[in-house]
Design a protein around this motif. Structure first.
Motif, PDB file in Angstrom:
ATOM      1  N   GLN A 244       2.498 -12.625   8.350  1.00  0.00           N
ATOM      2  CA  GLN A 244       2.471 -14.079   8.146  1.00  0.00           C
ATOM      3  C   GLN A 244       3.627 -14.406   7.205  1.00  0.00           C
ATOM      4  OE1 GLN A 244      -1.252 -14.176   5.974  1.00  0.00           O
ATOM      5  NE2 GLN A 244      -2.340 -14.999   7.749  1.00  0.00           N
ATOM      6  N   ASP A 245       3.879 -15.680   6.966  1.00  0.00           N
ATOM      7  CA  ASP A 245       4.830 -16.068   5.911  1.00  0.00           C
ATOM      8  C   ASP A 245       4.366 -15.385   4.620  1.00  0.00           C
ATOM      9  OD1 ASP A 245       5.903 -17.672   7.836  1.00  0.00           O
ATOM     10  OD2 ASP A 245       5.471 -19.583   6.835  1.00  0.00           O
ATOM     11  N   SER A 246       5.289 -14.680   3.962  1.00  0.00           N
ATOM     12  CA  SER A 246       4.886 -13.849   2.823  1.00  0.00           C
ATOM     13  C   SER A 246       5.860 -13.962   1.664  1.00  0.00           C
ATOM     14  CB  SER A 246       4.809 -12.376   3.250  1.00  0.00           C
ATOM     15  OG  SER A 246       3.821 -12.184   4.250  1.00  0.00           O
ATOM     16  N   VAL A 247       5.327 -13.771   0.481  1.00  0.00           N
ATOM     17  CA  VAL A 247       6.128 -13.680  -0.744  1.00  0.00           C
ATOM     18  C   VAL A 247       5.772 -12.353  -1.387  1.00  0.00           C
ATOM     19  CG1 VAL A 247       6.595 -14.691  -3.007  1.00  0.00           C
ATOM     20  CG2 VAL A 247       6.145 -16.188  -1.049  1.00  0.00           C
ATOM     21  N   ILE A 248       6.784 -11.548  -1.667  1.00  0.00           N
ATOM     22  CA  ILE A 248       6.551 -10.188  -2.165  1.00  0.00           C
ATOM     23  C   ILE A 248       7.461  -9.956  -3.365  1.00  0.00           C
ATOM     24  CG2 ILE A 248       6.611  -7.731  -1.564  1.00  0.00           C
ATOM     25  CD1 ILE A 248       6.977  -9.682   1.403  1.00  0.00           C
ATOM     26  N   LEU A 249       6.899  -9.416  -4.427  1.00  0.00           N
ATOM     27  CA  LEU A 249       7.712  -9.040  -5.594  1.00  0.00           C
ATOM     28  C   LEU A 249       8.019  -7.553  -5.501  1.00  0.00           C
ATOM     29  CD1 LEU A 249       8.928  -9.664  -8.431  1.00  0.00           C
ATOM     30  CD2 LEU A 249       6.679  -9.061  -9.378  1.00  0.00           C
ATOM     31  N   LEU A 250       9.307  -7.225  -5.473  1.00  0.00           N
ATOM     32  CA  LEU A 250       9.735  -5.820  -5.474  1.00  0.00           C
ATOM     33  C   LEU A 250      10.101  -5.391  -6.890  1.00  0.00           C
ATOM     34  CD1 LEU A 250      11.073  -3.161  -4.077  1.00  0.00           C
ATOM     35  CD2 LEU A 250      13.175  -4.356  -4.644  1.00  0.00           C
ATOM     36  N   LEU A 251       9.566  -4.257  -7.296  1.00  0.00           N
ATOM     37  CA  LEU A 251       9.921  -3.630  -8.573  1.00  0.00           C
ATOM     38  C   LEU A 251      10.386  -2.216  -8.286  1.00  0.00           C
ATOM     39  CD1 LEU A 251       6.696  -4.561 -10.602  1.00  0.00           C
ATOM     40  CD2 LEU A 251       8.856  -5.825 -10.528  1.00  0.00           C
ATOM     41  N   SER A 252      11.582  -1.878  -8.752  1.00  0.00           N
ATOM     42  CA  SER A 252      12.076  -0.522  -8.542  1.00  0.00           C
ATOM     43  C   SER A 252      13.027  -0.196  -9.682  1.00  0.00           C
ATOM     44  CB  SER A 252      12.804  -0.441  -7.191  1.00  0.00           C
ATOM     45  OG  SER A 252      13.223   0.878  -6.913  1.00  0.00           O
ATOM     46  N   GLY A 253      12.825   0.932 -10.332  1.00  0.00           N
ATOM     47  CA  GLY A 253      13.697   1.229 -11.461  1.00  0.00           C
ATOM     48  C   GLY A 253      13.798   2.711 -11.756  1.00  0.00           C
ATOM     49  N   GLU A 254      14.883   3.036 -12.435  1.00  0.00           N
ATOM     50  CA  GLU A 254      15.102   4.420 -12.866  1.00  0.00           C
ATOM     51  C   GLU A 254      14.146   4.706 -14.022  1.00  0.00           C
ATOM     52  OE1 GLU A 254      19.266   6.312 -13.304  1.00  0.00           O
ATOM     53  OE2 GLU A 254      18.678   5.720 -15.325  1.00  0.00           O
ATOM     54  N   PRO A 255      13.347   5.774 -13.919  1.00  0.00           N
ATOM     55  CA  PRO A 255      12.403   6.064 -15.003  1.00  0.00           C
ATOM     56  C   PRO A 255      13.136   6.316 -16.322  1.00  0.00           C
ATOM     57  CG  PRO A 255      12.026   7.496 -13.092  1.00  0.00           C
ATOM     58  CD  PRO A 255      13.297   6.751 -12.834  1.00  0.00           C
ATOM     59  N   ILE A 256      12.563   5.815 -17.418  1.00  0.00           N
ATOM     60  CA  ILE A 256      13.082   6.129 -18.750  1.00  0.00           C
ATOM     61  C   ILE A 256      12.360   7.404 -19.192  1.00  0.00           C
ATOM     62  CG2 ILE A 256      13.239   5.356 -21.157  1.00  0.00           C
ATOM     63  CD1 ILE A 256      13.252   2.460 -20.081  1.00  0.00           C
ATOM     64  N   GLN A 257      13.119   8.476 -19.357  1.00  0.00           N
ATOM     65  CA  GLN A 257      12.503   9.788 -19.639  1.00  0.00           C
ATOM     66  C   GLN A 257      12.418  10.002 -21.143  1.00  0.00           C
ATOM     67  OE1 GLN A 257      11.386  11.291 -17.023  1.00  0.00           O
ATOM     68  NE2 GLN A 257      12.812  11.082 -15.303  1.00  0.00           N
ATOM     69  N   GLU A 258      11.580   9.200 -21.791  1.00  0.00           N
ATOM     70  CA  GLU A 258      11.420   9.298 -23.246  1.00  0.00           C
ATOM     71  C   GLU A 258       9.937   9.194 -23.558  1.00  0.00           C
ATOM     72  OE1 GLU A 258      15.720   7.172 -24.380  1.00  0.00           O
ATOM     73  OE2 GLU A 258      13.878   6.027 -24.646  1.00  0.00           O
ATOM     74  N   PRO A 259       9.517   9.752 -24.697  1.00  0.00           N
ATOM     75  CA  PRO A 259       8.093   9.654 -25.052  1.00  0.00           C
ATOM     76  C   PRO A 259       7.681   8.204 -25.306  1.00  0.00           C
ATOM     77  CG  PRO A 259       9.358  10.671 -26.837  1.00  0.00           C
ATOM     78  CD  PRO A 259      10.294  10.509 -25.682  1.00  0.00           C
ATOM     79  N   ILE A 260       6.403   7.938 -25.124  1.00  0.00           N
ATOM     80  CA  ILE A 260       5.861   6.584 -25.325  1.00  0.00           C
ATOM     81  C   ILE A 260       4.760   6.622 -26.372  1.00  0.00           C
ATOM     82  CG2 ILE A 260       4.285   4.930 -24.216  1.00  0.00           C
ATOM     83  CD1 ILE A 260       6.110   4.908 -21.842  1.00  0.00           C
ATOM     84  N   ALA A 261       4.837   5.684 -27.319  1.00  0.00           N
ATOM     85  CA  ALA A 261       3.728   5.420 -28.232  1.00  0.00           C
ATOM     86  C   ALA A 261       3.462   3.930 -28.112  1.00  0.00           C
ATOM     87  CB  ALA A 261       4.093   5.797 -29.659  1.00  0.00           C
ATOM     88  N   SER A 262       2.269   3.567 -27.615  1.00  0.00           N
ATOM     89  CA  SER A 262       1.996   2.138 -27.440  1.00  0.00           C
ATOM     90  C   SER A 262       0.731   1.764 -28.180  1.00  0.00           C
ATOM     91  CB  SER A 262       1.865   1.788 -25.958  1.00  0.00           C
ATOM     92  OG  SER A 262       0.612   2.155 -25.456  1.00  0.00           O
TER      93      SER A 262
END
Ligand code: MN
Length: 291
Positions: A244-262
């Motif tokens: 059908q008529d559609s709206v789509i959000l594309l997300l694509s990215g190079e991973p950040i290879q660093e530790p995460i503290a959130s």
């Protein structure tokens, strides 16, 4: 299946929603709902389409801090107003994107825009948290208020479907937003029957959010409105066909290879940096913003 195809890993249903303030009823696809690899995208809150009743006092989220990443707000329906402690403010209407680099620290507040609140109506938005590489986490905050008319758009062969390039580059069309690591963020607005091929690096973390309509991916998988299609980290080609008529959000990215503290509104690399963020916030180092 061609060896070049980027295969679908999963088609994910929207997790149960929760309220953020009284303004946003969001489905958190990640990192809460699903533990999927989407770096540099750290968080996806999706306010599926809902109708807010008219109210003179705008619903919203009051003053709160962020450090270490970017908030990206994409409005599909309704309207928002925003103020931050760096002196930036703006209204965000359908088709607009606000790309706010919190970096070393900012206070902001996010509300329904006054006139939208007065009349009420359909409301549908995405908020993404985009991680920053360590070397950019403590830079000065930055603000990109991208109006719909300023987002480069490529019209497809059918003359009616198009790709809005928010960030990255699609078929030679460069995106509106500057970013701190390589990524592609597009709105695909496809008429029923239109089909589109995307070429993305095999190692990029990639997903599609179906904002409206329904689609067939790689000639084999069906995804409906409000579902998220997560891809494997292999192959490069994705085919999207609008049923059908559609709206789509594309997300694509190079991973950040660093530790995460959130922790809450802070996204750093090490626990000590979270402690520092809390201390700085408590000492008023994020600036001042009136409630
Ligand atoms: Mn915020």
């Amino acid at each position: 299946m061609s060896e070049m195809v980027k295969p679908v890993a999963d088609i994910l249903k929207a997790p149960a929603p929760h309220m953020v303030g009284d303004a946003f009823r969001v489905h958190n696809f990640f990192p809460g709902g699903y533990k999927i690899k989407m770096s540099p995208f750290f968080l996806l809150d999706y306010n599926a389409k809902i109708n807010f009743s008219a109210r003179n006092e705008p619903r919203g989220v009051g003053v709160h801090p962020h450090r270490g990443f970017e908030t990206v707000t994409i409005v599909y329906k309704g309207a928002l107003a925003h103020h931050d402690s760096a002196g930036n403010s703006g209204k965000i209407y359908p088709g607009d994107v606000q790309w706010m680099t919190a970096a070393s620290g900012i206070l902001h507040k996010e509300y329904h825009e006054q006139e939208f609140s007065n009349t009420g109506g359909d409301f549908q938005i995405v908020q993404l948290w985009v991680n920053l590489p360590a070397k950019y986490k403590m830079i000065k905050p930055k603000y990109q208020g991208l109006q719909h008319s300023a987002i480069p758009t490529l019209t497809l062969a059918d003359g009616a479907s198009n790709v809005e390039v928010i960030a990255g580059e699609f078929q030679g069309v460069k995106g509106a937003a500057s970013t701190f690591s390589p990524m592609e963020v597009y709105n695909l607005k496809l008429k029923a029957g239109a089909s589109l091929q995307l070429n993305l690096p095999a190692n990029y973390n990639t997903g599609l959010l179906v904002v409206e309509g329904n689609i067939k991916i790689n000639q084999s998988s069906d995804a409906q409105q409000d579902q998220f299609v997560h891809f494997k980290n292999e192959g490069t080609e994705i085919t999207v066909e609008a049923i059908q008529d559609s709206v789509i959000l594309l997300l694509s990215g190079e991973p950040i290879q660093e530790p995460i503290a959130s922790y809450g509104p802070f996204l750093m690399n090490r626990p000590e940096e979270i402690q520092q963020a809390l201390a700085d916030y408590n000492e008023g180092k994020f600036g001042y913003l009136e409630e």
